[in-house]
Design a protein around this motif. Sequence first.
Motif, PDB file in Angstrom:
ATOM      1  N   ILE A 211       0.874  -1.185   0.000  1.00 59.89           N
ATOM      2  CA  ILE A 211       0.000   0.000   0.000  1.00 59.89           C
ATOM      3  C   ILE A 211       0.904   1.226   0.000  1.00 59.89           C
ATOM      4  O   ILE A 211       1.788   1.353   0.862  1.00 59.89           O
ATOM      5  CB  ILE A 211      -0.938   0.025   1.223  1.00 59.89           C
ATOM      6  N   LEU A 212       0.679   2.110  -0.964  1.00 61.05           N
ATOM      7  CA  LEU A 212       1.486   3.314  -1.120  1.00 61.05           C
ATOM      8  C   LEU A 212       0.578   4.530  -1.167  1.00 61.05           C
ATOM      9  O   LEU A 212      -0.445   4.527  -1.857  1.00 61.05           O
ATOM     10  CB  LEU A 212       2.299   3.247  -2.417  1.00 61.05           C
ATOM     11  N   GLU A 213       0.953   5.575  -0.439  1.00 56.79           N
ATOM     12  CA  GLU A 213       0.241   6.848  -0.501  1.00 56.79           C
ATOM     13  C   GLU A 213       1.208   7.918  -0.973  1.00 56.79           C
ATOM     14  O   GLU A 213       2.324   8.023  -0.464  1.00 56.79           O
ATOM     15  CB  GLU A 213      -0.325   7.232   0.865  1.00 56.79           C
ATOM     16  N   VAL A 214       0.778   8.701  -1.972  1.00 55.02           N
ATOM     17  CA  VAL A 214       1.548   9.871  -2.403  1.00 55.02           C
ATOM     18  C   VAL A 214       0.814  11.104  -1.906  1.00 55.02           C
ATOM     19  O   VAL A 214      -0.420  11.147  -1.895  1.00 55.02           O
ATOM     20  CB  VAL A 214       1.769   9.903  -3.929  1.00 55.02           C
ATOM     21  N   ARG A 215       1.579  12.109  -1.479  1.00 55.02           N
ATOM     22  CA  ARG A 215       0.991  13.302  -0.872  1.00 55.02           C
ATOM     23  C   ARG A 215       1.626  14.565  -1.441  1.00 55.02           C
ATOM     24  O   ARG A 215       2.828  14.592  -1.731  1.00 55.02           O
ATOM     25  CB  ARG A 215       1.212  13.288   0.640  1.00 55.02           C
ATOM     26  N   VAL A 216       0.804  15.610  -1.555  1.00 55.87           N
ATOM     27  CA  VAL A 216       1.273  16.924  -1.984  1.00 55.87           C
ATOM     28  C   VAL A 216       0.753  17.946  -0.978  1.00 55.87           C
ATOM     29  O   VAL A 216      -0.441  17.986  -0.689  1.00 55.87           O
ATOM     30  CB  VAL A 216       0.768  17.276  -3.404  1.00 55.87           C
ATOM     31  N   TYR A 217       1.668  18.763  -0.439  1.00 54.18           N
ATOM     32  CA  TYR A 217       1.331  19.797   0.533  1.00 54.18           C
ATOM     33  C   TYR A 217       1.618  21.164  -0.088  1.00 54.18           C
ATOM     34  O   TYR A 217       2.616  21.323  -0.807  1.00 54.18           O
ATOM     35  CB  TYR A 217       2.190  19.653   1.787  1.00 54.18           C
ATOM     36  N   THR A 218       0.799  22.153   0.213  1.00 53.00           N
ATOM     37  CA  THR A 218       1.026  23.520  -0.249  1.00 53.00           C
ATOM     38  C   THR A 218       0.713  24.499   0.886  1.00 53.00           C
ATOM     39  O   THR A 218       0.136  24.128   1.907  1.00 53.00           O
ATOM     40  CB  THR A 218       0.145  23.879  -1.464  1.00 53.00           C
ATOM     41  N   LYS A 219       1.090  25.773   0.658  1.00 49.50           N
ATOM     42  CA  LYS A 219       0.715  26.881   1.541  1.00 49.50           C
ATOM     43  C   LYS A 219      -0.093  27.875   0.724  1.00 49.50           C
ATOM     44  O   LYS A 219       0.221  28.132  -0.433  1.00 49.50           O
ATOM     45  CB  LYS A 219       1.947  27.591   2.092  1.00 49.50           C
ATOM     46  N   MET A 220      -1.100  28.464   1.320  1.00 46.67           N
ATOM     47  CA  MET A 220      -1.908  29.495   0.654  1.00 46.67           C
ATOM     48  C   MET A 220      -1.289  30.878   0.776  1.00 46.67           C
ATOM     49  O   MET A 220      -1.370  31.678  -0.144  1.00 46.67           O
ATOM     50  CB  MET A 220      -3.317  29.547   1.241  1.00 46.67           C
ATOM     51  N   LEU A 221      -0.703  31.169   1.947  1.00 45.35           N
ATOM     52  CA  LEU A 221      -0.149  32.498   2.210  1.00 45.35           C
ATOM     53  C   LEU A 221       1.284  32.381   2.698  1.00 45.35           C
ATOM     54  O   LEU A 221       1.643  31.409   3.375  1.00 45.35           O
ATOM     55  CB  LEU A 221      -0.976  33.222   3.276  1.00 45.35           C
ATOM     56  N   SER A 222       2.096  33.388   2.400  1.00 43.62           N
ATOM     57  CA  SER A 222       3.450  33.440   2.922  1.00 43.62           C
ATOM     58  C   SER A 222       3.379  33.441   4.450  1.00 43.62           C
ATOM     59  O   SER A 222       2.615  34.199   5.042  1.00 43.62           O
ATOM     60  CB  SER A 222       4.145  34.696   2.415  1.00 43.62           C
ATOM     61  N   GLY A 223       4.136  32.582   5.073  1.00 39.77           N
ATOM     62  CA  GLY A 223       4.086  32.482   6.527  1.00 39.77           C
ATOM     63  C   GLY A 223       2.911  31.662   7.024  1.00 39.77           C
ATOM     64  O   GLY A 223       2.731  31.491   8.224  1.00 39.77           O
ATOM     65  N   GLY A 224       2.096  31.151   6.097  1.00 35.09           N
ATOM     66  CA  GLY A 224       0.934  30.351   6.468  1.00 35.09           C
ATOM     67  C   GLY A 224       1.314  28.931   6.828  1.00 35.09           C
ATOM     68  O   GLY A 224       2.485  28.548   6.834  1.00 35.09           O
ATOM     69  N   THR A 225       0.297  28.144   7.117  1.00 39.66           N
ATOM     70  CA  THR A 225       0.486  26.756   7.508  1.00 39.66           C
ATOM     71  C   THR A 225       0.448  25.853   6.290  1.00 39.66           C
ATOM     72  O   THR A 225      -0.429  25.973   5.440  1.00 39.66           O
ATOM     73  CB  THR A 225      -0.627  26.341   8.491  1.00 39.66           C
TER      74      THR A 225
END
Length: 109
Positions: A44-58
Amino acid sequence: MSITVIASGTQSATLTTEHDLATDTASHVYVLGVDTGAMALADILEVRVYTKMLSGGTERLAYSATFSHVQGEPQKYSPPIVANISIRVSLLQSAGTGRSYPWALLALS
């Protein structure tokens, strides 16, 4: 439209460990490609992509996909993801035998 390889490589998965593949802080439309051809029964493999909406954001999860067992169509691509602050891509193999996964983070321009 042209395609630029932001980062690429082969990740040897350690079970239950999330492996960071690449981070980029440019403003692009990105696609993550992963070759799952090495997967076997019970993997079982999961691929993930994370981003930020704002500079300094989470940083938040923007996309994930889970694949199980042998893959009939092993070349996997995320949908295009717009990121103007940062993007981080990772993979996590949660079951089976740890495999090696070729991958590439692509930018469309």
